[in-house]
Design an enzyme around this catalytic site. Structure first.
Site, PDB file in Angstrom:
ATOM      1  CB  SER A  22      -0.774   0.290   0.857  1.00  0.00           C
ATOM      2  OG  SER A  22      -1.937   0.664   1.280  1.00  0.00           O
ATOM      3  N   PRO A  23       0.565   2.417  -0.546  1.00  0.00           N
ATOM      4  CG  PRO A  23      -1.171   3.952  -2.185  1.00  0.00           C
ATOM      5  CD  PRO A  23      -0.910   2.917  -1.060  1.00  0.00           C
ATOM      6  CB  CYS A  25       3.888   9.348   3.131  1.00  0.00           C
ATOM      7  SG  CYS A  25       2.781  10.421   1.927  1.00  0.00           S
ATOM      8  CD  GLN A  99      -1.852   7.293  -3.243  1.00  0.00           C
ATOM      9  OE1 GLN A  99      -0.359   7.755  -2.551  1.00  0.00           O
ATOM     10  NE2 GLN A  99      -2.308   6.603  -2.514  1.00  0.00           N
ATOM     11  CE1 TYR A 181      -3.037  14.714   2.075  1.00  0.00           C
ATOM     12  CE2 TYR A 181      -3.264  11.770   1.977  1.00  0.00           C
ATOM     13  CZ  TYR A 181      -3.160  13.436   2.692  1.00  0.00           C
ATOM     14  OH  TYR A 181      -2.395  12.940   3.583  1.00  0.00           O
ATOM     15  NE  ARG A 229      -5.426   3.807  -1.099  1.00  0.00           N
ATOM     16  CZ  ARG A 229      -4.812   3.090  -0.174  1.00  0.00           C
ATOM     17  NH1 ARG A 229      -3.948   4.025   0.870  1.00  0.00           N
ATOM     18  NH2 ARG A 229      -4.491   1.951   0.294  1.00  0.00           N
ATOM     19  CG  LEU A 302      -6.205  -1.989  11.221  1.00  0.00           C
ATOM     20  CD1 LEU A 302      -6.960  -2.400  12.646  1.00  0.00           C
ATOM     21  CD2 LEU A 302      -4.916  -2.532  12.261  1.00  0.00           C
ATOM     22  NE  ARG A 325      -1.465   0.455  10.357  1.00  0.00           N
ATOM     23  CZ  ARG A 325      -1.903   0.830  11.076  1.00  0.00           C
ATOM     24  NH1 ARG A 325      -2.717   1.623  12.336  1.00  0.00           N
ATOM     25  NH2 ARG A 325      -3.412   0.766  10.708  1.00  0.00           N
TER      26      ARG A 325
HETATM   27  C1  LIG Z   1       3.693   5.339   7.186  1.00  0.00           C
HETATM   28  C2  LIG Z   1       2.278   5.735   6.140  1.00  0.00           C
HETATM   29  C3  LIG Z   1       2.300   6.465   4.945  1.00  0.00           C
HETATM   30  C4  LIG Z   1       0.952   6.208   4.574  1.00  0.00           C
HETATM   31  N1  LIG Z   1       1.248   6.755   3.622  1.00  0.00           N
HETATM   32  C5  LIG Z   1      -0.030   6.384   2.744  1.00  0.00           C
HETATM   33  C6  LIG Z   1       0.154   7.479   1.455  1.00  0.00           C
HETATM   34  O1  LIG Z   1       0.658   8.183   0.700  1.00  0.00           O
HETATM   35  N2  LIG Z   1      -0.662   7.111   0.340  1.00  0.00           N
HETATM   36  C7  LIG Z   1      -2.040   6.301   0.460  1.00  0.00           C
HETATM   37  O2  LIG Z   1      -2.815   6.357   0.059  1.00  0.00           O
HETATM   38  N3  LIG Z   1      -1.874   6.089   2.109  1.00  0.00           N
HETATM   39  C8  LIG Z   1      -0.719   6.209   2.782  1.00  0.00           C
HETATM   40  N4  LIG Z   1      -1.134   5.390   3.856  1.00  0.00           N
HETATM   41  C9  LIG Z   1      -2.064   4.452   4.189  1.00  0.00           C
HETATM   42  C10 LIG Z   1      -1.989   3.047   3.620  1.00  0.00           C
HETATM   43  O3  LIG Z   1      -1.468   2.893   3.099  1.00  0.00           O
HETATM   44  C11 LIG Z   1      -3.278   2.143   4.162  1.00  0.00           C
HETATM   45  O4  LIG Z   1      -4.031   2.759   3.720  1.00  0.00           O
HETATM   46  C12 LIG Z   1      -2.899   2.179   5.894  1.00  0.00           C
HETATM   47  O5  LIG Z   1      -1.912   2.332   6.894  1.00  0.00           O
HETATM   48  C13 LIG Z   1      -4.326   1.108   6.721  1.00  0.00           C
HETATM   49  O6  LIG Z   1      -3.555  -0.580   5.963  1.00  0.00           O
HETATM   50  P1  LIG Z   1      -2.856  -1.562   7.036  1.00  0.00           P
HETATM   51  O7  LIG Z   1      -3.809  -1.053   8.446  1.00  0.00           O
HETATM   52  O8  LIG Z   1      -2.452  -2.344   6.388  1.00  0.00           O
HETATM   53  O9  LIG Z   1      -1.678  -0.664   7.855  1.00  0.00           O
HETATM   54  C14 LIG Z   1      -0.018   5.119   4.588  1.00  0.00           C
HETATM   55  C15 LIG Z   1       0.124   4.438   6.225  1.00  0.00           C
HETATM   56  C16 LIG Z   1       1.646   5.139   7.087  1.00  0.00           C
HETATM   57  C17 LIG Z   1       1.104   3.683   8.027  1.00  0.00           C
END
Ligand SMILES: Cc1cc2nc3c(=O)[nH]c(=O)nc-3n(C[C@H](O)[C@H](O)[C@H](O)COP(=O)(O)O)c2cc1C
Length: 355
Positions: A22-23, A25, A99, A181, A229, A302, A325
């Site tokens: 997943s994207p 930052c 992205q 955004y 997205r 999650l 994560r």
């Molecule tokens: C460090 C970090 C940076 C993130 N940056 C972006 C991003 O650049 N673009 C985006 O669409 N979502 C971003 N997210 C959201 C994740 O892509 C994801 O949707 C969110 O963390 C939920 O998934 P997870 O429970 O597997 O972590 C970011 C999440 C984390 C933890």
């Protein structure tokens, strides 16, 4: 064969499995340039076996960044370093995705470990833009409402960036219209109070996203997938916000436009939202959109185990699983997941003695 490791063909590319980075930052760039951090970060997850890796939000213009440390693709000079990363990802049998993003009123803010809230212009920040001149929250910059010329510039920036993305070797483009955004700001009545053709009705609020998609499609090869997205809901307690019925209505339009995958997240546009976070808490939104419209959906949020991901796919509740994560904790999660699901997948030869 498990579903998680079943290849998925979308247009001219085939993902070797349904596991997507997943994207995320990294806030580790200077002047938008990719560097060794981004190569190692994405490269190790490609070595770890993910089928598709989507970069962090990469800004289509300097004012489209969230922080000064974001990656960018607003000039041709950015292409070279990104191409080194896409080359490496492809050499691991994985697919590189980008992205494309504009932060709008959530821009000009500090990277979390460097400070809090907005960065004043005098300290390296910038004037932010939005559909309407309303800040996201008290400690965020006050944006200027985009005029029609400004909207045309945003569309042109997405188009030019998509062209550069192809030149940099990306094989999937994802337009970021989620998480509060710029494009989400236009979709949601909470942030869009315009009275022109870009505000008011559902049709008007969706207009900018649809025009951005048309512009990107005019330069993005027809045989390469295009993802979008969205945040399927603002989690607003009032009637006013963006919600699932509107997301379904939008998904119908996106499918008609030829968007290949809808990556379904939620939230990010309402600072006070109460979100019932729990395992796979966003899945019902992806499932509803998939069932109502037939568009290919990706789910995220999650999802942390192989069995959980496999169950989602077996139930046909979504088509692709994005992990964020969990893949930060363990870049080799896909290799581990294969073992758990008793799949004999190829490991990098250099690591074969550890299989
Ligand atoms: C460090 C970090 C940076 C993130 N940056 C972006 C991003 O650049 N673009 C985006 O669409 N979502 C971003 N997210 C959201 C994740 O892509 C994801 O949707 C969110 O963390 C939920 O998934 P997870 O429970 O597997 O972590 C970011 C999440 C984390 C933890």
């Amino acid at each position: 064969m498990s579903k998680l490791f079943l290849p998925l063909a979308i247009k001219g590319i085939t993902l070797k499995n349904r596991i997507v980075v997943s994207p995320m930052c990294q806030y580790s760039s200077i002047d938008g340039f990719a560097n060794q951090w981004h190569l190692v970060h994405l490269g190790s997850r490609a070595v770890g076996g993910a089928g598709l890796l989507i970069t962090e939000a990469i800004a289509v213009s300097p004012e489209g960044r969230i922080s000064p440390d974001d990656l960018g693709i607003w000039k041709d000079e950015h292409i070279g370093k990104l191409a080194e990363i896409t080359d490496f990802i492809k050499a691991q049998g994985a697919v590189p995705g980008i992205q494309l993003a504009h932060a709008g009123r959530k821009g000009s803010t500090y990277t979390s470990w460097k400070g809090n809230g907005k960065i004043p212009v005098a300290e390296g920040g910038w004037e932010t833009v939005a559909p309407s001149a309303m800040p996201f929250a008290d400690d965020y910059p006050h944006p200027a409402a985009l005029d029609l010329a400004g909207i045309q510039k945003v569309i042109g920036d997405f188009k030019a960036s998509a062209k550069r993305a192809y030149e940099a070797g990306f094989e999937v483009a994802e337009i970021h219209a989620a998480h509060g955004y710029l494009l989400h700001q236009f979709l949601s009545p909470l942030s869009n109070k315009r009275i022109d053709q870009y505000g008011g009705s559902f049709e008007n609020r969706s207009r900018l996203l649809l025009e951005v998609i048309d512009a990107v499609k005019s330069v993005w090869p027809v045989d390469l997938p295009l993802f979008v997205r969205i945040s399927a809901t603002d989690w607003s307690a009032s009637e006013e916000g963006w919600d699932l019925p509107q997301s379904i209505q939008l998904a119908v339009l996106l499918k008609e436009k030829g968007v290949d995958v809808l990556d379904v997240s939620t939230g990010g546009n309402l600072a006070s939202a109460k979100i019932p976070v729990g395992p796979a808490y966003q899945l019902p939104f992806a499932t509803a959109i998939k069932k109502e419209t037939g568009i290919t959906t990706a789910t995220v949020g999650l999802i942390t185990s192989a069995v959980q991901a496999e169950t989602i796919l077996v139930n046909e509740d979504a088509d692709l699983i994005l992990f964020a994560r969990e893949l930060l904790r363990d870049p080799y999660f896909p290799l581990r997941a294969a073992k758990e699901l008793r799949e004999d997948i190829a490991w990098p030869e250099q690591y074969a003695r550890a299989k």
